[in-house]
Write an enzyme that holds these catalytic residues in place. Structure first.
Site, PDB file in Angstrom:
ATOM      1  N   CYS A  55       4.887   8.348   2.349  1.00 42.88           N
ATOM      2  CA  CYS A  55       5.083   9.688   1.819  1.00 42.88           C
ATOM      3  C   CYS A  55       5.370  10.677   2.953  1.00 42.88           C
ATOM      4  O   CYS A  55       5.319  10.316   4.139  1.00 42.88           O
ATOM      5  CB  CYS A  55       3.840  10.128   1.065  1.00 42.88           C
ATOM      6  SG  CYS A  55       2.405  10.310   2.137  1.00 42.88           S
TER       7      CYS A  55
ATOM      8  N   ASP B 270       2.566   2.298   2.576  1.00 37.83           N
ATOM      9  CA  ASP B 270       2.523   2.926   3.909  1.00 37.83           C
ATOM     10  C   ASP B 270       2.769   1.889   4.993  1.00 37.83           C
ATOM     11  O   ASP B 270       1.951   0.986   5.180  1.00 37.83           O
ATOM     12  CB  ASP B 270       1.130   3.530   4.159  1.00 37.83           C
ATOM     13  CG  ASP B 270       1.078   5.001   3.808  1.00 37.83           C
ATOM     14  OD1 ASP B 270       0.155   5.394   3.077  1.00 37.83           O
ATOM     15  OD2 ASP B 270       1.971   5.737   4.259  1.00 37.83           O
TER      16      ASP B 270
ATOM     17  N   CYS C 143       0.825  -1.207   0.000  1.00 40.73           N
ATOM     18  CA  CYS C 143       0.000   0.000   0.000  1.00 40.73           C
ATOM     19  C   CYS C 143       0.860   1.259   0.000  1.00 40.73           C
ATOM     20  O   CYS C 143       0.343   2.374  -0.078  1.00 40.73           O
ATOM     21  CB  CYS C 143      -0.896   0.043   1.237  1.00 40.73           C
ATOM     22  SG  CYS C 143      -2.005  -1.352   1.327  1.00 40.73           S
TER      23      CYS C 143
ATOM     24  N   CYS D  93      -3.182   8.865   5.939  1.00 47.02           N
ATOM     25  CA  CYS D  93      -1.911   8.823   6.670  1.00 47.02           C
ATOM     26  C   CYS D  93      -2.142   9.081   8.151  1.00 47.02           C
ATOM     27  O   CYS D  93      -1.541   8.428   9.014  1.00 47.02           O
ATOM     28  CB  CYS D  93      -0.946   9.876   6.132  1.00 47.02           C
ATOM     29  SG  CYS D  93      -0.492   9.645   4.411  1.00 47.02           S
TER      30      CYS D  93
END
Lengths: 412, 140
Positions: free
Chosen positions: B67, B43, B41, B110
């Site tokens: 990110c 993350d 994914c 996030c």
């Protein structure tokens, strides 16, 4: 480096994203200026000098585009860009021959405008075969052969891929298509002016050309449509019948002049540019890979255009690396896929593991890229990859000898 | 995925001036480790907390594959849990994190993952304290 809204800073990032767009070559700007100022006539006005001089400029530009690809100038139609040219080629040819031919062949790594045009045709009742690519990004010629059906009207395969830079075997594809008497279209936006292209040598029947990928202006492109044997296509845009009835609308003389000039300049500079860009690309890749372990180059090492380098940095996420390299304008995958949160479909097509697909960066080296810019980019890249790896739980686990593939990750 | 319109300066700050990047001893009894997300994914967050005998979080560390917004969210999470009790830390909401970092809608996930990471770390700590329950190999 400057960011919008940043008070006072005049420095801008280094530009290493030439696959997204290129700056205007100064010689191209010079050629356009008279037509943006004094010579503003409509090239289709037949009754006065403004029209005649504008038309002459447009025809000269047409010849310049044709010369670059070994075509006749009557085979060049000006468009608003390669997206329009791709739409014309695919939808136009398919629809013209639809009474007898209902099948199209293309690849999974084409630009979105090609894939989307095909998808749109599927809703009109056409059948499309999307050929897979091998791990190196190239199509398998045997699979292409096997894909032909009695009612195939068109094969569309891009010459150079905009994300990973691989170069398809255009000569061979052209030959195969000729043997099957099927039209061959290639999206050459990233290829022309950079590698030699000849429509007769390569047996190309339709070709899409983009101005702003070859140091020409944005908003203009062209489509090459073969006259012998004649390729017919149903126009997308109706109107006064300009451009042989294939693309109505006033041809924007300054833009066409710019495209023509860009093609002529490219023809002159091609050999020198290629040599210099190859050297710089080699420098970038060698330096990065010698300093940083676990870096993968996406796409065939040999059959490629050197100025487009796509690297995956394992255990580091691509967007975080772009943020860290804020002094350099780069991209992670193509601009067209940036709106979605999915990793690049091109990387998926070449079989890249999903985590590596999230870790990719595209470096673009062009006519105006300097050695200093490459060295700076390399240095910053090495520095920040190392830093981000220090922050990466994946890197930590790998250093501890854990096999990441054995972990049961949480769903989210 | 390209970086969106100018990355908020708060987000960049967490990368350029990192706080609490690193690891605590996952084998220590008073350390809870949460590992959330998936490489596929794009993350993955590892968040660790060190809790004292009074149930107060005295230290926290993080490592993130993701990110800039993901890094900033997890970094902020470690800043916020320090000094809080377990119950207070469990009240940290992803919406607070997103607001503090001015995350755009496309990056809200996030902050959600950061909230998950806090909860996972505290759950792991709690599990370690209870000698009756078998310590299952909880990777998340």
């Amino acid at each position: 480096s400057g960011r919008s809204g940043d008070g006072g800073s005049t420095l801008r990032p280094l530009y290493m994203d030439v696959q997204a767009t290129t700056p205007l070559d100064p010689r191209v700007l010079d050629s356009m200026l008279p037509y943006l100022t004094a010579y503003y006539g409509n090239p289709h006005s037949r009754t006065h000098a403004y029209g005649w001089e504008s038309e002459a400029a447009m025809e000269k530009a047409r010849r310049q585009v044709a010369d670059l690809i070994g075509a006749d100038s009557r085979e060049i139609i000006f468009t608003s860009g390669a997206t329009e040219s791709n739409n014309m080629a695919i939808k136009g040819v398919a629809r013209f021959y639809k009474s007898r031919k209902k099948h199209i062949i293309t690849t999974q790594t084409e630009h979105k405008c090609v894939l989307d045009s095909c998808r749109s045709l599927e809703t009109e009742g056409f059948r499309v075969t999307y050929l897979p690519v091998k791990k190196n990004g190239l199509i398998d010629l045997k699979e292409l052969e096997a894909a032909f059906q009695p009612d195939t009207s068109l094969v569309s395969v891009m010459t150079v891929n905009n994300e990973i830079g691989v170069k398809q075997p255009i000569h061979d594809i052209g030959q195969i298509c000729r043997a099957h008497k099927v039209f061959f279209h290639t999206d050459a936006a990233q290829a022309i002016g950079k590698i030699p292209m000849d429509v007769n040598d390569m047996k190309i029947d339709l070709m899409s050309i983009s101005g702003h990928k070859i140091y020409g202006p944005k908003g203009v492109g062209a489509i090459y449509v073969r006259r012998r044997p004649r390729v017919r296509l149903e126009p997308l845009q109706s109107g006064g019948g300009q451009e042989r009835g294939l693309r109505s609308g006033t041809v924007p003389t300054p833009l066409a002049v710019g495209l023509g000039a860009a093609c002529e300049v490219a023809q002159q500079e091609m050999e020198y540019d290629h040599k210099r860009i190859s050297q710089l690309a080699e420098r970038l890749v060698t330096k990065i890979m010698s300093e940083v372990p676990d870096v993968v180059m996406n796409g065939d090492r040999e059959h490629r255009y050197p100025g487009c380098i796509n690297l995956s940095f394992a255990y580091v996420e691509g967007e975080s690396l772009l943020m860290a390299l804020k002094d350099v304008a780069l991209s992670s995958g193509s601009a067209c896929t940036s709106a979605s949160l999915e990793p690049s479909y091109v990387l998926r097509a070449i079989g890249t593991d999903e985590d590596l697909a999230h870790s990719s960066i595209r470096f673009g080296i062009g006519r105006f890229t300097t050695e200093e810019e490459v060295d700076y980019t390399v240095q910053k890249c090495i520095q920040h990859v190392k830093r981000l790896r220090e922050m990466s739980p994946l890197w930590e686990m790998v250093q501890d000898g854990i096999d990441l593939k054995s972990i049961k990750w949480t769903q989210h | 995925v390209a970086v969106g319109d100018a990355v908020p300066s708060q987000v960049v700050d967490h990368y350029e001036n990192p706080r609490n990047v690193g690891s605590l001893d996952r084998n220590a009894k008073n350390v809870g480790t949460g590992l959330v997300g998936a490489p596929a994914c794009g993350d993955v967050m590892k968040l660790q907390v060190e809790v004292d005998e009074n149930g107060k979080i005295v230290d926290a560390r993080f490592k993130t594959f993701g990110c800039g917004s993901a890094i900033a969210s997890s970094s902020l999470a470690t800043e916020w849990v320090k000094g809080k009790t377990i119950d207070e830390a469990l009240k940290i909401k992803n919406t607070d994190i997103a607001k503090e970092l001015c995350l755009p809608p496309v990056k809200l996930h996030c902050s959600m993952l950061a909230e998950d990471a806090i909860k996972a770390a505290l759950a792991d700590y709690k599990l370690k304290q209870d000698p009756n329950k078998e310590e299952s190999e909880k990777k998340a």
